[in-house]
Design a protein around this motif. Structure first.
Motif, PDB file in Angstrom:
ATOM      1  N   SER A  51       0.812  -1.225   0.000  1.00 13.14           N
ATOM      2  CA  SER A  51       0.000   0.000   0.000  1.00 13.14           C
ATOM      3  C   SER A  51       0.842   1.270   0.000  1.00 13.14           C
ATOM      4  CB  SER A  51      -0.931   0.007   1.216  1.00 13.14           C
ATOM      5  OG  SER A  51      -0.175  -0.079   2.418  1.00 13.14           O
ATOM      6  N   ASP A  52       2.136   1.179   0.323  1.00 15.29           N
ATOM      7  CA  ASP A  52       3.012   2.349   0.356  1.00 15.29           C
ATOM      8  C   ASP A  52       3.881   2.461  -0.892  1.00 15.29           C
ATOM      9  OD1 ASP A  52       2.142   3.295   2.836  1.00 15.29           O
ATOM     10  OD2 ASP A  52       3.505   1.956   3.916  1.00 15.29           O
ATOM     11  N   LEU A  53       3.517   1.729  -1.942  1.00 18.98           N
ATOM     12  CA  LEU A  53       4.262   1.769  -3.202  1.00 18.98           C
ATOM     13  C   LEU A  53       3.331   2.142  -4.351  1.00 18.98           C
ATOM     14  CD1 LEU A  53       6.360  -1.522  -2.870  1.00 18.98           C
ATOM     15  CD2 LEU A  53       7.104   0.802  -2.333  1.00 18.98           C
ATOM     16  N   ARG A  54       3.897   2.731  -5.379  1.00 22.85           N
ATOM     17  CA  ARG A  54       3.158   3.014  -6.609  1.00 22.85           C
ATOM     18  C   ARG A  54       4.117   2.847  -7.784  1.00 22.85           C
ATOM     19  NH1 ARG A  54       2.596   9.704  -6.148  1.00 22.85           N
ATOM     20  NH2 ARG A  54       4.733  10.163  -6.842  1.00 22.85           N
ATOM     21  N   LEU A  55       3.583   2.555  -8.953  1.00 21.68           N
ATOM     22  CA  LEU A  55       4.415   2.448 -10.140  1.00 21.68           C
ATOM     23  C   LEU A  55       5.093   3.793 -10.415  1.00 21.68           C
ATOM     24  CD1 LEU A  55       2.163   0.391 -12.583  1.00 21.68           C
ATOM     25  CD2 LEU A  55       4.301  -0.350 -11.546  1.00 21.68           C
ATOM     26  N   HIS A  56       6.356   3.765 -10.737  1.00 24.88           N
ATOM     27  CA  HIS A  56       7.075   5.009 -11.000  1.00 24.88           C
ATOM     28  C   HIS A  56       6.736   5.549 -12.386  1.00 24.88           C
ATOM     29  CE1 HIS A  56      10.137   8.068 -10.868  1.00 24.88           C
ATOM     30  NE2 HIS A  56      10.551   7.672 -12.055  1.00 24.88           N
ATOM     31  N   GLN A  57       6.503   6.863 -12.448  1.00 30.29           N
ATOM     32  CA  GLN A  57       6.272   7.559 -13.711  1.00 30.29           C
ATOM     33  C   GLN A  57       7.106   8.841 -13.730  1.00 30.29           C
ATOM     34  OE1 GLN A  57       1.900   7.432 -15.114  1.00 30.29           O
ATOM     35  NE2 GLN A  57       1.731   7.344 -12.893  1.00 30.29           N
ATOM     36  N   ASP A  58       7.505   9.259 -14.929  1.00 29.24           N
ATOM     37  CA  ASP A  58       8.261  10.499 -15.091  1.00 29.24           C
ATOM     38  C   ASP A  58       7.441  11.503 -15.892  1.00 29.24           C
ATOM     39  OD1 ASP A  58      10.987  10.157 -13.920  1.00 29.24           O
ATOM     40  OD2 ASP A  58      10.988   8.405 -15.234  1.00 29.24           O
ATOM     41  N   TRP A  59       7.576  12.781 -15.522  1.00 29.08           N
ATOM     42  CA  TRP A  59       6.918  13.876 -16.241  1.00 29.08           C
ATOM     43  C   TRP A  59       7.915  14.409 -17.258  1.00 29.08           C
ATOM     44  CZ3 TRP A  59       2.373  15.655 -17.344  1.00 29.08           C
ATOM     45  CH2 TRP A  59       2.172  16.981 -17.723  1.00 29.08           C
ATOM     46  N   ILE A  60       7.776  14.003 -18.518  1.00 31.25           N
ATOM     47  CA  ILE A  60       8.739  14.325 -19.569  1.00 31.25           C
ATOM     48  C   ILE A  60       8.025  15.041 -20.719  1.00 31.25           C
ATOM     49  CG2 ILE A  60      10.401  13.396 -21.232  1.00 31.25           C
ATOM     50  CD1 ILE A  60      10.825  11.056 -19.349  1.00 31.25           C
ATOM     51  N   ASP A  61       8.495  16.257 -21.016  1.00 31.32           N
ATOM     52  CA  ASP A  61       7.941  17.037 -22.130  1.00 31.32           C
ATOM     53  C   ASP A  61       6.420  17.152 -22.059  1.00 31.32           C
ATOM     54  OD1 ASP A  61      10.487  17.367 -23.099  1.00 31.32           O
ATOM     55  OD2 ASP A  61      10.354  15.702 -24.519  1.00 31.32           O
ATOM     56  N   GLY A  62       5.908  17.393 -20.850  1.00 31.13           N
ATOM     57  CA  GLY A  62       4.478  17.613 -20.681  1.00 31.13           C
ATOM     58  C   GLY A  62       3.624  16.363 -20.726  1.00 31.13           C
ATOM     59  N   LYS A  63       4.263  15.180 -20.583  1.00 33.08           N
ATOM     60  CA  LYS A  63       3.509  13.923 -20.599  1.00 33.08           C
ATOM     61  C   LYS A  63       4.012  13.014 -19.491  1.00 33.08           C
ATOM     62  CE  LYS A  63       2.811  13.932 -25.632  1.00 33.08           C
ATOM     63  NZ  LYS A  63       3.051  13.178 -26.890  1.00 33.08           N
ATOM     64  N   TRP A  64       3.106  12.174 -18.977  1.00 31.85           N
ATOM     65  CA  TRP A  64       3.494  11.169 -18.003  1.00 31.85           C
ATOM     66  C   TRP A  64       3.991   9.933 -18.753  1.00 31.85           C
ATOM     67  CZ3 TRP A  64       4.611  12.122 -13.260  1.00 31.85           C
ATOM     68  CH2 TRP A  64       3.979  13.178 -12.585  1.00 31.85           C
ATOM     69  N   VAL A  65       5.188   9.487 -18.385  1.00 27.61           N
ATOM     70  CA  VAL A  65       5.817   8.349 -19.058  1.00 27.61           C
ATOM     71  C   VAL A  65       6.182   7.313 -18.004  1.00 27.61           C
ATOM     72  CG1 VAL A  65       7.733   7.578 -20.502  1.00 27.61           C
ATOM     73  CG2 VAL A  65       6.757   9.861 -20.829  1.00 27.61           C
ATOM     74  N   LYS A  66       5.805   6.071 -18.240  1.00 27.48           N
ATOM     75  CA  LYS A  66       6.168   4.988 -17.326  1.00 27.48           C
ATOM     76  C   LYS A  66       7.660   4.730 -17.416  1.00 27.48           C
ATOM     77  CE  LYS A  66       1.669   2.699 -17.585  1.00 27.48           C
ATOM     78  NZ  LYS A  66       0.938   1.453 -17.960  1.00 27.48           N
ATOM     79  N   ALA A  67       8.222   4.126 -16.358  1.00 24.89           N
ATOM     80  CA  ALA A  67       9.670   3.915 -16.291  1.00 24.89           C
ATOM     81  C   ALA A  67      10.190   3.128 -17.487  1.00 24.89           C
ATOM     82  CB  ALA A  67      10.022   3.164 -14.994  1.00 24.89           C
ATOM     83  N   SER A  68       9.469   2.099 -17.915  1.00 30.50           N
ATOM     84  CA  SER A  68       9.921   1.284 -19.047  1.00 30.50           C
ATOM     85  C   SER A  68       9.959   2.106 -20.326  1.00 30.50           C
ATOM     86  CB  SER A  68       8.995   0.096 -19.233  1.00 30.50           C
ATOM     87  OG  SER A  68       7.655   0.525 -19.457  1.00 30.50           O
ATOM     88  N   GLN A  69       9.042   3.065 -20.461  1.00 34.56           N
ATOM     89  CA  GLN A  69       9.024   3.923 -21.648  1.00 34.56           C
ATOM     90  C   GLN A  69      10.140   4.951 -21.575  1.00 34.56           C
ATOM     91  OE1 GLN A  69       4.854   5.066 -20.913  1.00 34.56           O
ATOM     92  NE2 GLN A  69       4.425   4.395 -22.996  1.00 34.56           N
ATOM     93  N   ALA A  70      10.445   5.441 -20.357  1.00 35.03           N
ATOM     94  CA  ALA A  70      11.477   6.472 -20.201  1.00 35.03           C
ATOM     95  C   ALA A  70      12.838   5.930 -20.627  1.00 35.03           C
ATOM     96  CB  ALA A  70      11.550   6.929 -18.737  1.00 35.03           C
TER      97      ALA A  70
END
Length: 296
Positions: free
Chosen positions: A274-293
């Protein structure tokens, strides 16, 4: 994982006493292979020898979490007092802070871990960088300029009073974490007044408010698909000390309990699902999942 093919140039960290916090040059001898709950890589050091003769470089089997590509380095730069750097010493790169600038491009560097101060030439220093989500932070100066140019938009067109956001900090001990906050006021094109959702004032009478540069603010991450369980080596954000810290799942203890490794501090901690969430990055105005980054 694509970075650690056979023959790839790498840097290696160590958990041994006296070597924590340092990075040593090496190459991959055998690419990653899974063994139980770990992904192991056979590496060969470039500067550390297996015996006193100095004829045979040391080889070790390391957890992939202790490896990274060699960091980029500016061709020439002027170092500043209080700047975080890596200093080449005892065959490795050690993290420190510049405390004095001397003549002939020499600098005094203070090492927090050992409480020592030593003098180095400019050629034996490099800007300290962290390998986070497949990217170097901070990036090369020319890349930083490009990023800042992209980010230099009128924030009033993106954020408004009452907007829920996340805020990062450059202060020691808080780097790499994101804290939930609300926009109180847009001050200018690149400044905002925010109020934190969890951080309070020193006297604990109210939630902390401060003026923040737009480059340290991002929209609140969107809700992701509910994850039944996280996988080994998956990048996650872990809720700790009122903020979200990026890490990697290093052990799966059960469906609801995990051990997370934090590269920035070289620490492992146990977290509930419950204290974890999938990591995402804010890149060029879009949310990108770690695998996509990693693919960008």
């Amino acid at each position: 994982m694509d970075y650690f093919k056979k023959g790839a140039e790498i840097e290696i960290s160590s958990d041994e006493d006296g070597f924590r916090g340092a990075w040593f040059a090496g190459t991959v001898v055998k690419p990653p292979a899974k063994k139980k709950n770990k992904t192991l890589v056979v590496v060969e050091y470039k500067t550390i020898m297996a015996d006193e003769s100095g004829a045979n470089p040391l080889r070790e089997t390391m957890d992939v979490l202790q490896l990274r590509p060699p960091p980029p380095r500016e061709r020439s730069r002027t170092f500043q007092i209080s700047e975080e750097v890596d200093a080449y010493y005892n065959d490795g790169w050690w993290e420190g802070v510049i405390t004095e600038a001397h003549e002939n491009s020499r600098f005094a560097v203070f090492f927090r871990t050992s409480r020592e101060q030593l003098e180095f030439s400019e050629n034996d220093l490099r800007l300290h960088r962290e390998w986070i989500n497949g990217n170097w932070v901070p990036p090369l100066e020319e890349e930083k300029v490009k990023t800042e140019e992209k980010s230099a938009v009128d924030v009033s067109s993106v954020f408004s009073e009452g907007t829920l956001v996340e805020v990062s900090s450059d202060e020691d001990g808080f780097q790499g974490a994101w804290f939930a906050a609300t926009i109180v006021k847009v001050i200018g094109k690149d400044k905002l007044m925010i109020e934190y959702k969890s951080l309070r004032t020193d006297d604990d009478t109210d939630f902390l408010r401060e003026e923040v540069d737009a480059l340290h603010i991002r929209p609140y991450p969107p809700e992701t698909v509910v994850v039944d369980r996280f996988n080994l080596l998956e990048e996650v954000d872990a809720l700790y000390n009122d903020g979200w810290w990026v890490g990697v799942i290093s052990k799966v203890l059960s469906r609801s309990c995990y051990v997370v490794y934090f590269r920035s501090t070289n620490e492992e901690m146990k977290f509930d699902h419950s204290d974890l969430r999938l990591h995402q990055d804010w890149i060029d105005g879009k949310w990108v999942k770690a695998s996509q980054a990693l693919e960008l």
